[in-house]
Design a protein around this motif. Structure first.
Motif, PDB file in Angstrom:
ATOM      1  N   PRO A  90       0.796  -1.236   0.000  1.00 35.03           N
ATOM      2  CA  PRO A  90       0.000   0.000   0.000  1.00 35.03           C
ATOM      3  C   PRO A  90       0.825   1.282   0.000  1.00 35.03           C
ATOM      4  N   LEU A  91       1.871   1.352   0.805  1.00 38.52           N
ATOM      5  CA  LEU A  91       2.660   2.580   0.870  1.00 38.52           C
ATOM      6  C   LEU A  91       3.370   2.847  -0.450  1.00 38.52           C
ATOM      7  N   GLU A  92       3.922   1.800  -1.044  1.00 39.19           N
ATOM      8  CA  GLU A  92       4.578   1.962  -2.335  1.00 39.19           C
ATOM      9  C   GLU A  92       3.567   2.328  -3.413  1.00 39.19           C
ATOM     10  N   GLY A  93       2.392   1.738  -3.324  1.00 40.64           N
ATOM     11  CA  GLY A  93       1.354   2.060  -4.294  1.00 40.64           C
ATOM     12  C   GLY A  93       0.930   3.511  -4.216  1.00 40.64           C
ATOM     13  N   LEU A  94       0.770   4.038  -3.007  1.00 43.68           N
ATOM     14  CA  LEU A  94       0.396   5.445  -2.837  1.00 43.68           C
ATOM     15  C   LEU A  94       1.536   6.371  -3.280  1.00 43.68           C
ATOM     16  N   ARG A  95       2.753   5.952  -3.006  1.00 43.16           N
ATOM     17  CA  ARG A  95       3.907   6.743  -3.472  1.00 43.16           C
ATOM     18  C   ARG A  95       3.924   6.824  -4.983  1.00 43.16           C
ATOM     19  N   ASP A  96       3.683   5.688  -5.634  1.00 45.41           N
ATOM     20  CA  ASP A  96       3.660   5.665  -7.094  1.00 45.41           C
ATOM     21  C   ASP A  96       2.501   6.490  -7.651  1.00 45.41           C
ATOM     22  N   ALA A  97       1.392   6.542  -6.907  1.00 40.23           N
ATOM     23  CA  ALA A  97       0.255   7.358  -7.350  1.00 40.23           C
ATOM     24  C   ALA A  97       0.637   8.833  -7.388  1.00 40.23           C
ATOM     25  N   VAL A  98       1.521   9.239  -6.478  1.00 37.43           N
ATOM     26  CA  VAL A  98       1.984  10.636  -6.465  1.00 37.43           C
ATOM     27  C   VAL A  98       2.985  10.878  -7.591  1.00 37.43           C
ATOM     28  N   THR A  99       3.969  10.009  -7.739  1.00 40.50           N
ATOM     29  CA  THR A  99       4.968  10.210  -8.798  1.00 40.50           C
ATOM     30  C   THR A  99       4.329  10.132 -10.182  1.00 40.50           C
ATOM     31  N   ALA A 100       3.283   9.294 -10.314  1.00 41.35           N
ATOM     32  CA  ALA A 100       2.608   9.151 -11.608  1.00 41.35           C
ATOM     33  C   ALA A 100       1.948  10.442 -12.062  1.00 41.35           C
ATOM     34  N   MET A 101       1.623  11.342 -11.110  1.00 39.48           N
ATOM     35  CA  MET A 101       0.990  12.612 -11.465  1.00 39.48           C
ATOM     36  C   MET A 101       1.901  13.507 -12.303  1.00 39.48           C
ATOM     37  N   PHE A 102       3.202  13.249 -12.262  1.00 40.58           N
ATOM     38  CA  PHE A 102       4.147  14.091 -12.984  1.00 40.58           C
ATOM     39  C   PHE A 102       4.664  13.416 -14.256  1.00 40.58           C
ATOM     40  N   LEU A 103       4.202  12.204 -14.523  1.00 43.76           N
ATOM     41  CA  LEU A 103       4.627  11.475 -15.721  1.00 43.76           C
ATOM     42  C   LEU A 103       3.500  11.481 -16.738  1.00 43.76           C
ATOM     43  N   HIS A 104       3.850  11.414 -18.026  1.00 46.02           N
ATOM     44  CA  HIS A 104       2.830  11.473 -19.077  1.00 46.02           C
ATOM     45  C   HIS A 104       3.174  10.524 -20.216  1.00 46.02           C
ATOM     46  N   GLY A 105       2.151  10.194 -20.986  1.00 49.28           N
ATOM     47  CA  GLY A 105       2.306   9.212 -22.044  1.00 49.28           C
ATOM     48  C   GLY A 105       2.679   9.767 -23.401  1.00 49.28           C
ATOM     49  N   GLY A 106       2.789  11.077 -23.555  1.00 51.61           N
ATOM     50  CA  GLY A 106       3.145  11.656 -24.845  1.00 51.61           C
ATOM     51  C   GLY A 106       2.937  13.161 -24.838  1.00 51.61           C
ATOM     52  N   TRP A 107       3.282  13.780 -25.971  1.00 47.96           N
ATOM     53  CA  TRP A 107       3.203  15.238 -26.073  1.00 47.96           C
ATOM     54  C   TRP A 107       1.778  15.758 -25.894  1.00 47.96           C
TER      55      TRP A 107
END
Length: 226
Positions: A56-73
């Motif tokens: 759970p903690l790693e999953g929530l951490r990844d949910a935060v980092t994922a907010m700054f990543l994107h799939g394309g232009w």
């Protein structure tokens, strides 16, 4: 419809909103620099619904980092445009300290909504869409009388029109619900590449926060009159 700018006046410089936009831009630039290694990077730092139950903690951490990543232009530019148009006034209303907490909480609400529908998925989810959907939901409630300059297609031409923000965001929210409903089969398995329920979760969270803020504002005005 593509939003160009809102017409509601701003009071303070939305530097937190600018910092979030810069963070998304820098993260996407780093993704581009990885070239062939971007796949493993996304799998390591994107939000994987199945990972949430395991850690759970790693999953929530990844949910935060994922907010700054994107799939394309188109993904990153579209998100930054919506954030630029609507985020500044929400930051002004919530304040510089509360706004980033709200933004992250909206993103987490979106990730949890997607997890609730697709708990066994091992496909990484990336993008600030859930958090930005929260901003849109809050804006819809906080600024119902605001107007937005929008790029609108008329046959083969594009023209600028001014529409009420409540209409623009209401249509946007309805689209998310309809698309989310359409992409879920009877077995509740999402078959679309877009995490529509992340949008829905963030949007609903933003609407709730907007309602709470309006109620608090109304109570303060009543106390001042007394």
């Amino acid at each position: 419809m593509i939003p160009i700018r809102d017409i509601n006046p701003r009071v303070r410089v939305p530097f937190v909103n600018f910092l979030i936009m810069a963070g998304c831009g820098l993260a996407f630039g780093y993704q581009l620099s990885l070239e062939e290694q971007v796949g493993p990077f996304i799998r390591a730092h994107g939000f994987v619904p199945a990972r949430l139950a395991e850690a759970p903690l790693e999953g929530l951490r990844d949910a935060v980092t994922a907010m700054f990543l994107h799939g394309g232009w188109f993904h990153v530019l579209g998100n930054l445009l919506y954030l630029r148009v609507f985020g500044d006034n929400v930051e002004d209303r919530l304040g510089h300290l509360v706004y980033p907490a709200f933004y992250v909480a909206a993103g987490l609400a979106g990730a949890l909504a997607q997890w609730a529908v697709q708990p066994d998925s091992t496909t990484p989810m990336v993008g600030a869409s859930g958090a930005i959907a929260g901003v849109l939901g809050a804006y819809l409630v906080m600024f119902p009388k605001a107007r937005v300059v929008t790029l609108f297609p008329v046959f083969i031409f594009l023209t600028f029109i001014e529409v009420p923000a409540v209409v623009f965001l209401g249509i946007w929210g309805l689209q998310q619900f309809l698309n989310g409903y359409a992409t879920v089969t009877e077995a509740t398995q999402v078959v679309d590449s877009v995490a529509w329920f992340a949008h829905i979760g963030g949007f609903v969270f933003g609407v709730v926060v907007g309602i709470v803020m309006r109620l608090r504002g109304s109570r303060r005005r009543i106390r001042r009159k007394k």
